[in-house]
Design a protein around this motif. Sequence first.
Motif, PDB file in Angstrom:
ATOM      1  N   GLY A   1      -9.780  10.836   2.338  1.00  0.00           N
ATOM      2  CA  GLY A   1     -11.157  10.459   2.607  1.00  0.00           C
ATOM      3  C   GLY A   1     -11.840   9.784   1.444  1.00  0.00           C
ATOM      4  N   ASP A   2     -11.206   9.817   0.264  1.00  0.00           N
ATOM      5  CA  ASP A   2     -11.712   9.105  -0.902  1.00  0.00           C
ATOM      6  C   ASP A   2     -11.140   7.685  -0.883  1.00  0.00           C
ATOM      7  N   GLU A   3     -12.007   6.688  -0.756  1.00  0.00           N
ATOM      8  CA  GLU A   3     -11.545   5.321  -0.531  1.00  0.00           C
ATOM      9  C   GLU A   3     -10.608   4.825  -1.621  1.00  0.00           C
TER      10      GLU A   3
ATOM     11  N   ALA B   1       2.533  -6.622   2.949  1.00  0.00           N
ATOM     12  CA  ALA B   1       2.263  -7.990   3.412  1.00  0.00           C
ATOM     13  C   ALA B   1       1.211  -8.035   4.507  1.00  0.00           C
ATOM     14  N   ILE B   2       1.188  -7.008   5.363  1.00  0.00           N
ATOM     15  CA  ILE B   2       0.305  -7.000   6.531  1.00  0.00           C
ATOM     16  C   ILE B   2      -0.338  -5.633   6.666  1.00  0.00           C
ATOM     17  N   VAL B   3      -1.640  -5.622   6.899  1.00  0.00           N
ATOM     18  CA  VAL B   3      -2.357  -4.418   7.311  1.00  0.00           C
ATOM     19  C   VAL B   3      -2.883  -4.654   8.714  1.00  0.00           C
ATOM     20  N   LEU B   4      -2.488  -3.800   9.638  1.00  0.00           N
ATOM     21  CA  LEU B   4      -2.969  -3.881  11.023  1.00  0.00           C
ATOM     22  C   LEU B   4      -3.849  -2.674  11.296  1.00  0.00           C
ATOM     23  N   ASP B   5      -5.133  -2.919  11.561  1.00  0.00           N
ATOM     24  CA  ASP B   5      -6.063  -1.822  11.828  1.00  0.00           C
ATOM     25  C   ASP B   5      -6.178  -1.575  13.322  1.00  0.00           C
ATOM     26  N   LEU B   6      -5.866  -0.327  13.718  1.00  0.00           N
ATOM     27  CA  LEU B   6      -5.961   0.103  15.109  1.00  0.00           C
ATOM     28  C   LEU B   6      -6.724   1.421  15.222  1.00  0.00           C
ATOM     29  N   LEU B   7      -7.588   1.688  14.263  1.00  0.00           N
ATOM     30  CA  LEU B   7      -8.355   2.928  14.301  1.00  0.00           C
ATOM     31  C   LEU B   7      -9.313   2.939  15.489  1.00  0.00           C
ATOM     32  N   PRO B   8      -9.585   4.114  16.046  1.00  0.00           N
ATOM     33  CA  PRO B   8     -10.498   4.220  17.197  1.00  0.00           C
ATOM     34  C   PRO B   8     -11.947   4.037  16.756  1.00  0.00           C
TER      35      PRO B   8
ATOM     36  N   VAL C   1     -11.033   2.087   7.206  1.00  0.00           N
ATOM     37  CA  VAL C   1     -10.649   0.698   7.485  1.00  0.00           C
ATOM     38  C   VAL C   1     -10.626  -0.103   6.189  1.00  0.00           C
ATOM     39  N   ARG C   2     -11.653   0.064   5.403  1.00  0.00           N
ATOM     40  CA  ARG C   2     -11.758  -0.667   4.128  1.00  0.00           C
ATOM     41  C   ARG C   2     -10.657  -0.226   3.169  1.00  0.00           C
ATOM     42  N   ALA C   3     -10.379   1.061   3.089  1.00  0.00           N
ATOM     43  CA  ALA C   3      -9.340   1.552   2.171  1.00  0.00           C
ATOM     44  C   ALA C   3      -7.994   0.920   2.488  1.00  0.00           C
ATOM     45  N   ALA C   4      -7.666   0.821   3.776  1.00  0.00           N
ATOM     46  CA  ALA C   4      -6.397   0.214   4.164  1.00  0.00           C
ATOM     47  C   ALA C   4      -6.401  -1.284   3.888  1.00  0.00           C
TER      48      ALA C   4
END
Length: 355
Positions: free
Chosen positions: A226-228, A244-251, A259-262
């Motif tokens: 939980g700490d960014e 190389a790739i970050v794919l965000d699929l969070l609900p 989202v920002r941390a990833a």
Amino acid sequence: MKAAVLTEFGKPLIIEELPDPQPGAGELVVDIVAAPVLAYAADVYGGQRQYPMLLPLAVGCGGIGRVRAVGPDATRLAPGDWVFCDPTVRARDQAFAPDIMLQGLIAPSPAALKLQAHFHHGTFAEQQLLPLENATPLGNIDPADAGRWCALGTSLVPYGGLLAAELKAGDTVLISGATGHFGSAAVAVALAMGAACVVAPGRNAAVLADLTRRFGPRVVTVPLSGDEAADTEAMRRAAPSPIAIVLDLLPPLPDATPVRAAALAVRPHGTVVLMGGLRVDLSLPYAHLMRHCITVRGHYMYLREAPARLAALVHAGLLSLTDLEITDFPLAQANEAVAHAAAHGGPFRYTIIRP
């Protein structure tokens, strides 16, 4: 035909007799054998998600079936063929920015509502009318496996995002939301596409352990704190090579921190694809993106050829449909199926209606 119809938001589905659809030019009718129930379907039908749709409507988003009849311009599809019913319906009168609806689920614009007025009903029905291009041939499959093939619908979402990111064999990919229904499918799809490693962050220790059990050392799990800043660094360190790739699929979330941390974990010249349900604004550092030549793109669903390409991965044995938890319901128990899906969602679990 019998169908499970939503007549009003907040009321149960009603099993009704509807006219059998008849195909015209550019259309076909499919006998539905299996239709997946989304885990959040109860929120849609209850009105909490406020999805625009023309009611009354036989709901149900995507499915597996056999062709009953085709329009006069069909050249390959024939009665009896097994097909995946792709719910992503695109208008045909604008090539570069077609209006899109998800048949049986959402028509998010006035133009999309015009599409829904014609290709109206979804797959919680004995038959469905859909565009010819939305029926993907599957070859000969075992009818008992029709429910498993419904997993194509879930896998197509991350597949579209990974294609948009131009994933290359050997890439390291991070799936933000890897412990969810769509995120866990994304892990499987990325590996099937040739990712050397998938970084899977999350807070659910049991699901993280199951991802390792299923996919072995090509998946590296990262417990989130939980700490960014700490989470971003943990994801970078866990990756055997730069991400190389970050794919965000969070609900849908009230906080953009995960989202920002990833997103900040991606390497220079990497790509961040946003496909999740974040409901607040996302702030990313301008100088960081510019200096590291990072691409950030939103992406909705997938290209038209994606279902056929994904089905080919299954037939080639690269994407497995075997280790899935399938629970079947008859059409008459559509409301029970919706309740079951809400209570038993999660990775590799599917609630199926068999009309």
